[in-house]
Design an enzyme around this catalytic site. Structure first.
Site, PDB file in Angstrom:
ATOM      1  N   ARG A 135      62.178  61.121  -4.269  1.00  0.00           N
ATOM      2  CA  ARG A 135      62.895  62.676  -4.648  1.00  0.00           C
ATOM      3  C   ARG A 135      63.167  63.875  -3.652  1.00  0.00           C
ATOM      4  O   ARG A 135      61.660  63.354  -2.924  1.00  0.00           O
ATOM      5  CB  ARG A 135      62.391  62.807  -6.041  1.00  0.00           C
ATOM      6  CG  ARG A 135      62.393  62.359  -6.975  1.00  0.00           C
ATOM      7  CD  ARG A 135      64.217  62.211  -8.038  1.00  0.00           C
ATOM      8  NE  ARG A 135      64.328  61.941  -9.124  1.00  0.00           N
ATOM      9  CZ  ARG A 135      64.586  60.650  -9.109  1.00  0.00           C
ATOM     10  NH1 ARG A 135      64.674  59.452  -8.014  1.00  0.00           N
ATOM     11  NH2 ARG A 135      64.944  60.039 -10.308  1.00  0.00           N
ATOM     12  N   GLU A 162      70.267  67.566  -4.060  1.00  0.00           N
ATOM     13  CA  GLU A 162      71.724  67.282  -4.049  1.00  0.00           C
ATOM     14  C   GLU A 162      72.983  67.845  -5.098  1.00  0.00           C
ATOM     15  O   GLU A 162      72.000  67.748  -6.126  1.00  0.00           O
ATOM     16  CB  GLU A 162      70.739  65.770  -5.071  1.00  0.00           C
ATOM     17  CG  GLU A 162      70.490  64.726  -3.499  1.00  0.00           C
ATOM     18  CD  GLU A 162      69.412  63.485  -4.807  1.00  0.00           C
ATOM     19  OE1 GLU A 162      70.248  63.325  -5.582  1.00  0.00           O
ATOM     20  OE2 GLU A 162      68.572  63.428  -4.296  1.00  0.00           O
ATOM     21  N   HIS A 222      71.456  58.511  -2.333  1.00  0.00           N
ATOM     22  CA  HIS A 222      71.037  58.720  -3.668  1.00  0.00           C
ATOM     23  C   HIS A 222      71.434  56.979  -3.731  1.00  0.00           C
ATOM     24  O   HIS A 222      71.906  56.467  -5.015  1.00  0.00           O
ATOM     25  CB  HIS A 222      70.670  59.335  -4.737  1.00  0.00           C
ATOM     26  CG  HIS A 222      69.870  59.084  -5.375  1.00  0.00           C
ATOM     27  ND1 HIS A 222      69.054  60.781  -6.389  1.00  0.00           N
ATOM     28  CD2 HIS A 222      68.795  58.239  -6.022  1.00  0.00           C
ATOM     29  CE1 HIS A 222      68.267  60.373  -6.816  1.00  0.00           C
ATOM     30  NE2 HIS A 222      68.001  58.400  -6.449  1.00  0.00           N
TER      31      HIS A 222
HETATM   32  C1  GLV Z   1      66.913  56.615  -9.143  1.00  0.00           C
HETATM   33  O1  GLV Z   1      66.442  57.425  -8.590  1.00  0.00           O
HETATM   34  C2  GLV Z   1      65.903  56.262  -9.809  1.00  0.00           C
HETATM   35  O2  GLV Z   1      65.186  57.308 -10.692  1.00  0.00           O
HETATM   36  O3  GLV Z   1      66.657  55.431 -10.863  1.00  0.00           O
END
Ligand code: GLV
Length: 351
Positions: free
Chosen positions: A242, A271, A289
């Site tokens: 993250r 983000e 992401h």
């Molecule tokens: C992606 O970042 C997830 O947590 O699935």
């Protein structure tokens, strides 16, 4: 009331053929277009449904569920769930679930792809070629760092971290060091080919450091200017966890001033906004992401979320027992009167 079909809402277009399975048991409302919700529009959507299937972009806390008396289940399509206030959901008796396991290997693949792209300057090389600069070639053009035989550091050693360790140790002959809240059993360490070290040793010895730890108050900006100063100036930093785990301004400064060689980021603090300080750098690989974004894995995630929601609302083969519930114990405690609804204590240990 006994005959009413529960209502479920799906926040984004996902895979229609998978999501439509919910229609067997529930009154299903799907969303046709990608939508960005405000806290208020999210609260409006949740107000009259029994369950919701949502993505990481939807942040749900006490305010969003305050006027949702029927809501009993939230199925998150994603393994991380820092978009959910689990304490607030537990206190309201709402069962939350996520999608672990099905995305482990795909996300580990992406971590490795970013590592290789950053260390070997792949995207920077491509930009240079497309810009017509190949005529300026010299023998020392685009020199990067080796991956094979180097030291791979992994911070956070859950399922994805272990997938990355296996790739490094068994695929690339790397020495793999890791740090985690708790040390893995010896047999697992031997299987993934990784050795436990303290955090400072990890920072100091890694040629490539991959961040795979959950985001919470304890991991916020764990990679700050001090941590970066402990790393080798030749090192590569990869974040697939993250954005908030890294102090992005400190990282940009280290990359701009030769205190770190390269970075690869798939996640960002703001983000979908990416800081101009990061965008301006040439020695960084940036992806939006996409850790779990393969066809097969994204479908598997939606299927697991559908199964979780179906079970959480008392239907299907797992009725009452969602395969990957997050707060089943806390919700059960609320239902049996073991905890105070609206109290803030429930679920504290999970945050
Ligand atoms: C992606 O970042 C997830 O947590 O699935």
């Amino acid at each position: 009331m006994a005959d009413r079909r529960p209502k479920v809402w799906v926040s984004q277009p996902l895979f229609d053929d998978v999501v439509e399975q919910l229609g067997q048991h529930f009154d299903l409302t799907m969303t046709g277009d990608v939508t960005r919700y405000t806290p208020q529009t999210l609260a409006e959507q949740l107000a009259h449904v029994d369950g919701a299937l949502i993505t990481l972009n939807e942040r749900i806390g006490a305010a969003e569920i305050a006027n949702a008396p029927q809501l009993r289940a939230i199925a998150n399509v994603g393994v991380g769930y820092n978009n959910l206030d689990i304490d607030a959901l537990s206190a309201a008796g709402i069962l939350a679930s996520n999608t672990p396991d099905v995305l482990t290997e795909t996300t580990a693949d992406l971590g490795f792809a970013l590592l290789m792209a950053a260390a070997r300057r792949i995207t920077e090389s491509e930009r240079w070629l497309r810009d017509g600069q190949w005529g300026q070639w010299s023998f020392q053009t685009m020199l990067g760092a080796d991956i094979h035989g180097s030291t791979l550091g992994i911070l956070g050693m859950g399922r994805i971290g272990q997938g990355i360790a296996r790739r490094g140790a068994h695929g690339f002959g790397m020495r793999v060091l890791y740090h985690n809240r708790s040390q893995l059993p010896e047999v697992t360490e031997a299987e993934v080919g990784a050795q436990y070290v303290d955090q400072d040793t990890l920072l100091a010895q890694a040629d490539h450091l991959v961040l795979v730890l959950p985001y919470n108050a304890a991991s916020h900006h764990i990679i700050d200017a001090d941590a970066l100063a402990k790393m080798k100036p030749t090192a590569t930093l990869i974040n697939i966890a993250r954005g908030g785990i890294v102090d992005e301004l400190a990282l940009a400064d280290a990359l701009a001033n030769g205190r770190l060689a390269a970075a690869g980021l798939d996640v960002f603090e703001g983000e979908p906004t990416v800081r101009p300080e990061l965008l301006a750098l040439r020695n960084i690989v940036l992806t939006p992401h996409i850790g779990s974004a393969s066809q097969a894995t994204r479908r598997a995630m939606v299927q697991l979320a559908v199964d979780n929601l179906t079970a959480a609302l008392g239907q299907g083969p797992d009725a009452g027992h969602p395969p990957s519930a997050i707060n089943a114990d806390a919700v059960a405690a609320v239902k049996t009167g073991g905890a105070t609804v609206g109290g803030k204590k429930i679920g504290d240990a999970k945050r």
